[in-house]
Structure formats: C-alpha cells, structure tokens
Design a protein around this motif. Sequence first.
Motif, PDB file in Angstrom:
ATOM      1  N   MET B   1      53.802 -74.043 101.174  1.00 19.30           N
ATOM      2  CA  MET B   1      54.439 -74.436  99.926  1.00 19.30           C
ATOM      3  C   MET B   1      53.644 -75.573  99.293  1.00 19.30           C
ATOM      4  O   MET B   1      52.657 -76.026  99.826  1.00 19.30           O
ATOM      5  N   THR B   2      54.120 -76.035  98.190  1.00 20.95           N
ATOM      6  CA  THR B   2      53.412 -76.964  97.331  1.00 20.95           C
ATOM      7  C   THR B   2      54.448 -77.591  96.426  1.00 20.95           C
ATOM      8  O   THR B   2      55.495 -77.023  96.201  1.00 20.95           O
ATOM      9  N   TYR B   3      54.137 -78.770  95.918  1.00 25.85           N
ATOM     10  CA  TYR B   3      54.929 -79.278  94.808  1.00 25.85           C
ATOM     11  C   TYR B   3      53.989 -79.975  93.832  1.00 25.85           C
ATOM     12  O   TYR B   3      53.243 -80.870  94.235  1.00 25.85           O
ATOM     13  N   CYS B   4      53.996 -79.549  92.580  1.00 27.94           N
ATOM     14  CA  CYS B   4      53.191 -80.163  91.530  1.00 27.94           C
ATOM     15  C   CYS B   4      54.084 -80.377  90.299  1.00 27.94           C
ATOM     16  O   CYS B   4      54.933 -79.540  90.003  1.00 27.94           O
ATOM     17  N   VAL B   5      53.844 -81.487  89.601  1.00 23.96           N
ATOM     18  CA  VAL B   5      54.596 -81.810  88.394  1.00 23.96           C
ATOM     19  C   VAL B   5      53.623 -82.235  87.307  1.00 23.96           C
ATOM     20  O   VAL B   5      52.657 -82.949  87.579  1.00 23.96           O
ATOM     21  N   ALA B   6      53.882 -81.787  86.083  1.00 24.79           N
ATOM     22  CA  ALA B   6      53.150 -82.300  84.919  1.00 24.79           C
ATOM     23  C   ALA B   6      54.176 -82.748  83.880  1.00 24.79           C
ATOM     24  O   ALA B   6      55.091 -81.993  83.554  1.00 24.79           O
ATOM     25  N   LEU B   7      54.044 -83.991  83.418  1.00 22.59           N
ATOM     26  CA  LEU B   7      54.962 -84.546  82.425  1.00 22.59           C
ATOM     27  C   LEU B   7      54.236 -84.739  81.106  1.00 22.59           C
ATOM     28  O   LEU B   7      53.107 -85.242  81.084  1.00 22.59           O
ATOM     29  N   GLN B   8      54.902 -84.377  80.024  1.00 18.50           N
ATOM     30  CA  GLN B   8      54.387 -84.686  78.690  1.00 18.50           C
ATOM     31  C   GLN B   8      55.120 -85.929  78.179  1.00 18.50           C
ATOM     32  O   GLN B   8      56.350 -85.923  78.049  1.00 18.50           O
ATOM     33  N   LEU B   9      54.370 -86.981  77.900  1.00 14.08           N
ATOM     34  CA  LEU B   9      54.949 -88.248  77.443  1.00 14.08           C
ATOM     35  C   LEU B   9      54.384 -88.580  76.069  1.00 14.08           C
ATOM     36  O   LEU B   9      53.340 -88.043  75.667  1.00 14.08           O
ATOM     37  N   ASP B  10      55.051 -89.467  75.356  1.00 17.34           N
ATOM     38  CA  ASP B  10      54.490 -89.915  74.070  1.00 17.34           C
ATOM     39  C   ASP B  10      53.104 -90.520  74.262  1.00 17.34           C
ATOM     40  O   ASP B  10      52.219 -90.380  73.425  1.00 17.34           O
ATOM     41  N   ARG B  11      52.935 -91.203  75.411  1.00 19.29           N
ATOM     42  CA  ARG B  11      51.674 -91.902  75.654  1.00 19.29           C
ATOM     43  C   ARG B  11      50.560 -90.994  76.167  1.00 19.29           C
ATOM     44  O   ARG B  11      49.402 -91.416  76.213  1.00 19.29           O
ATOM     45  N   GLY B  24      52.588 -70.259 107.782  1.00 21.11           N
ATOM     46  CA  GLY B  24      53.567 -70.535 108.825  1.00 21.11           C
ATOM     47  C   GLY B  24      53.758 -72.037 108.937  1.00 21.11           C
ATOM     48  O   GLY B  24      53.315 -72.802 108.065  1.00 21.11           O
ATOM     49  N   VAL B  25      54.419 -72.478 109.997  1.00 22.22           N
ATOM     50  CA  VAL B  25      54.631 -73.922 110.137  1.00 22.22           C
ATOM     51  C   VAL B  25      53.681 -74.549 111.138  1.00 22.22           C
ATOM     52  O   VAL B  25      53.665 -75.764 111.317  1.00 22.22           O
ATOM     53  N   ASP B  26      52.832 -73.731 111.784  1.00 23.33           N
ATOM     54  CA  ASP B  26      51.965 -74.283 112.817  1.00 23.33           C
ATOM     55  C   ASP B  26      50.500 -74.213 112.395  1.00 23.33           C
ATOM     56  O   ASP B  26      49.612 -74.412 113.193  1.00 23.33           O
ATOM     57  N   ASN B  27      50.264 -73.914 111.130  1.00 21.00           N
ATOM     58  CA  ASN B  27      48.886 -73.870 110.642  1.00 21.00           C
ATOM     59  C   ASN B  27      48.869 -74.617 109.315  1.00 21.00           C
ATOM     60  O   ASN B  27      48.923 -74.017 108.251  1.00 21.00           O
ATOM     61  N   ILE B  28      48.861 -75.937 109.396  1.00 21.06           N
ATOM     62  CA  ILE B  28      48.934 -76.736 108.178  1.00 21.06           C
ATOM     63  C   ILE B  28      47.630 -77.476 107.953  1.00 21.06           C
ATOM     64  O   ILE B  28      46.921 -77.820 108.899  1.00 21.06           O
ATOM     65  N   SER B  29      47.304 -77.679 106.706  1.00 19.76           N
ATOM     66  CA  SER B  29      46.053 -78.333 106.350  1.00 19.76           C
ATOM     67  C   SER B  29      46.274 -79.170 105.101  1.00 19.76           C
ATOM     68  O   SER B  29      47.288 -79.043 104.425  1.00 19.76           O
ATOM     69  N   THR B  30      45.280 -79.997 104.803  1.00 24.33           N
ATOM     70  CA  THR B  30      45.304 -80.778 103.584  1.00 24.33           C
ATOM     71  C   THR B  30      44.236 -80.240 102.639  1.00 24.33           C
ATOM     72  O   THR B  30      43.064 -80.154 103.018  1.00 24.33           O
ATOM     73  N   ALA B 187      63.039 -82.993 102.094  1.00 28.35           N
ATOM     74  CA  ALA B 187      63.792 -81.753 102.316  1.00 28.35           C
ATOM     75  C   ALA B 187      62.922 -80.597 102.786  1.00 28.35           C
ATOM     76  O   ALA B 187      63.422 -79.671 103.419  1.00 28.35           O
ATOM     77  N   ASN B 188      61.637 -80.609 102.479  1.00 29.51           N
ATOM     78  CA  ASN B 188      60.794 -79.446 102.791  1.00 29.51           C
ATOM     79  C   ASN B 188      59.533 -79.886 103.512  1.00 29.51           C
ATOM     80  O   ASN B 188      58.665 -80.555 102.940  1.00 29.51           O
ATOM     81  N   LEU B 189      59.430 -79.474 104.762  1.00 26.21           N
ATOM     82  CA  LEU B 189      58.302 -79.846 105.613  1.00 26.21           C
ATOM     83  C   LEU B 189      56.962 -79.429 105.037  1.00 26.21           C
ATOM     84  O   LEU B 189      55.932 -79.999 105.379  1.00 26.21           O
ATOM     85  N   SER B 190      56.966 -78.405 104.183  1.00 29.46           N
ATOM     86  CA  SER B 190      55.693 -77.866 103.709  1.00 29.46           C
ATOM     87  C   SER B 190      55.211 -78.555 102.431  1.00 29.46           C
ATOM     88  O   SER B 190      54.306 -78.069 101.770  1.00 29.46           O
ATOM     89  N   VAL B 191      55.834 -79.662 102.067  1.00 32.04           N
ATOM     90  CA  VAL B 191      55.325 -80.523 100.990  1.00 32.04           C
ATOM     91  C   VAL B 191      55.071 -81.880 101.635  1.00 32.04           C
ATOM     92  O   VAL B 191      55.947 -82.393 102.329  1.00 32.04           O
ATOM     93  N   ALA B 192      53.886 -82.457 101.436  1.00 25.93           N
ATOM     94  CA  ALA B 192      53.586 -83.688 102.169  1.00 25.93           C
ATOM     95  C   ALA B 192      52.555 -84.553 101.455  1.00 25.93           C
ATOM     96  O   ALA B 192      51.767 -84.059 100.647  1.00 25.93           O
TER      97      ALA B 192
END
Lengths: 256, 256
Positions: B1-11, B24-30, B187-192
């Motif tokens: 899994m992944t988590y990415c956010v993009a915000l549009q601001l006035d600035r 899976g949960v036993d093959n994780i990388s950065t 909440a989610n081990l696959s985001v770090a």
Amino acid sequence: MTYCVALQLDRGLLFMSDTRTNSGVDNISTFRKMVHFEVPGERCITLMTAGNLATTQAVVSLLQERSKSPDERSPDILQLPTMFQVAGLIGQTLREVISRHDDNGQKASSTFSATILLGGQIAGGEPRIYLIYPEGNFIEASADTPFFQIGETKYGRPILVRAYEADMSFEDAMKLVLVSFDSTIKANLSVALPLDYHVYEADSLHLGRTGRIEADDPYFQDISSGWGVALRDAFAALPEFSFEDSAAPHEDTGGA
Amino acid sequence: MTYCVALQLDRGLLFMSDTRTNSGVDNISTFRKMVHFEVPGERCITLMTAGNLATTQAVVSLLQERSKSPDERSPDILQLPTMFQVAGLIGQTLREVISRHDDNGQKASSTFSATILLGGQIAGGEPRIYLIYPEGNFIEASADTPFFQIGETKYGRPILVRAYEADMSFEDAMKLVLVSFDSTIKANLSVALPLDYHVYEADSLHLGRTGRIEADDPYFQDISSGWGVALRDAFAALPEFSFEDSAAPHEDTGGA
C-alpha cells in the motif's frame, strides 16, 4: 454499505448500528441491522449484520426459527449454554446461507457475503463480543482489541483507537461511538442515520437501554458540528512546523 | 500500500508521499514514490505514484525516456505546453504499461494497476493538480475538491476535510498533512515513514523546498504523540451524552 460498532467496557457492552442499505446509490432504504435475543435473567444476546441484506435476513430468520409454526419454535440460540457455542451456531448458519446461493461458500468476496457482530452474556459466563466471518469462523474481543467494527470501518477507527478507555462511562462510550459514526457518515454516503443502539449492563442478563437516534437528534447535531470545531482547535494547538528546524531540505530532482 | 496527498493552496502546492512498498507483509521495502520534472523558470512538475511498483517505475522511466541514450532524450513532459496535456501524456503512458501486462487494460482492479497524482505549473498557466486513473483518464482539483489522495486514503481523510483552508500557510499545511499521515500510519502497517515532501510556491516555476521526514524526526514524533492527547482533549470538550435527554429509549426486542 453499513457501519456497526460493538465496544467491550468494564461496565458492559455497547452496540450501535446504522440503518442504511443500498444497492447502487439510487436504491437506498432503511433497515434495522440490530436484533436481540433475550431470556430475562438468563441471557441477553445482540446481533448486528453487514453485507448482503438477503443473506443477513435469512440468517436472522433461521435463528428465530421462523420456518416453524410459532408454537413449535424453540431456537437453539436461546438454549445453548455458552456465548462461544452461540457464535459457532451463527457462523454455521451464516455459512450455510451463503453457500446455498454460491457455488463456493468459502469466498469472503462473494456477492452473497455478510459479516456479523455478536455480543451478549449468558448466566454463568462473562459478557463477550465476537466477530463472525462469512466463512463461519469467528474471533473474540479481548483486552488488547476491546472493540469490533464491521462495514465501512476505516473513517471512524482513528478516534476509537485514540479515545477508548475500558473504564469509561456508558455516556462517554455513547459520545465516542457517535463521533466515530459522524466521521463515517460525513465520508460515506452509504452510511446514514438513524442509528440504533443497545447498552447492555454487565451481569444484568436482560435487555438494557435501547433506542434510535434520528437524523434530527439535537445531541447528534451538536456532536457533529462540535467535533469539527474541536478538531480544528486540537489541530491549532499542535506545535508549529518549521522548515528550518525539521527535516533539513535537500536538493533532489529525482528525474529529468 | 501507499499513501500520497497533494494539496492545492492559495500559496501554491504541497505534495507528500510515504516510501513503503510491500508484497505481502513479509516483503517490505523503501522506495521513493515522488519524482520531479523541472525546467527552471519555465515549468516544475511533480508526480506521486500508488499501485504496482513495476508499473509505476516503468511509467516514470518512459516519461524520462530512459529507453533512449542520454544525449537523444528530450522528454515530451518537458515540452508539452499545458498541464492538461501533460496529464494526458501520463494517462496514456500509464494505460499502455498496464495493458502490456494485462489482457484488458481497462480494468482498474488489475494486479498491474496504478494511480498517479500529478501537480505543478507551466509558464503561462496556473498551478494545477490531477488525479490520473489506471484507465488513463483523469480529474482535476478545484476549489470544491482542493486536495487529492491516493493509496490508503480513508484513515487520513477526516482531518483533511475538517481542517483544510485554502489560505493556510505552508507550515500549517505541512502540519495538517503530517497529522493525516500519522492517522494512516497508526492504522495501516503498509504505510510508513520516511515521508518525502515538496512545497511548490505558486508562480516560482522551479523546485521548491523538498525533503524527507525520517522515522526519528522529532517534530513528527511530537505531532504523533501530541495529536493523541489533543484528540482526547477535543473529545472531552464535547457536550456530554445523556440517556434521559436524547433519543428516548424504547423497548424493542426485535426477535425471539
């Protein structure tokens, strides 16, 4: 979709369920998803259901022995001696109903799938909560995992994780669960008021406070608007980020 | 899994992505999920990716024209005149990569699927954010929907919905996004951690502040522990529930 929560507290159990069912977004209805089985003084059992409505209604009807004439009914769920055996009975019933409509009853992703939250107490035992899977197996809440959610569980989970306390009052627990529902309802159209609840007092062995929180409930509206303000205040109270202090910037074009 | 956010601001724009990939949960990388394309003074474009890592790496490599020798490269992404056309190019590339590994490139649920967040500015245009689907089509952020999330989006969404303000400072926006990541990571081990960020200042047309927030970052740790306390305080400040005032209890055995 659906959202149901069951909390295990020192004082007893708290159940809450929404009432929206939908098939697509243009075919929505209100159905009760919480049902009780009671022998006052001997047992009090609450079920909440998520998933295919035909499946969950069939399971509840079978448990109530509606296929028999009223004077012949003597449901096992009112006679089994332990909550563990009740969970086994419900799991088996759920699995049978799903497999009747499906070539392979083992698939949790089946169209006919459903999940059930079971909680209650039988004389001689402790109050217990179980989460029953469509495959018929189940897990039990413990001190480490003192609550279960089914349906659209993610939006409302962070506040439960952060603010749950085993020794909280029923009033605080109601507030907590309502905040969790508010976050979910704000994010997912297929979860909606009214909300049904049941507050079971440990060792009472009869139905506790039950009720329905309607869409125009003034307390829920206070919670819903108040929580937005409280979150923003909480956010403002956190320490300020500074680009200078933290996470030293570095040049990285990463491509091109 | 992944988590990415993009915000549009006035600035300007704020991008943040985590770095965990797992099979899976036993093959994780950065892996870095954020990549930049820049022609200083003319354009600055940032991509963030979620989904199958082979797919997203192939898309980025194709966009960088890595299949050509270094002196022949002249990527279209650095030459197209508008962000809209850049979004179209990326969508087309993404769709082709997916369909190469899949009989039917139209299926968003494909194993080879991926989703891309695109943001940036090209001289003559405004800063823009796009969410690009695996089918190759895309949507653009607007004042009504001023941010996009990809990956594990649900846990971190409530705080974004409640606390986002278009005119907030970059510092406040960083704080907001870090709180959103903290809820997701809890909440989610696959985001770090570590988390990559890029703060693009509107009309600067060059890469802004970029950096990486490591797991031991003291500010992130303050936010993470402080947010738990702040949430509990906010919760305590809400009006108390009373069984007498609200949602008049009623008897309903509902079964048996």
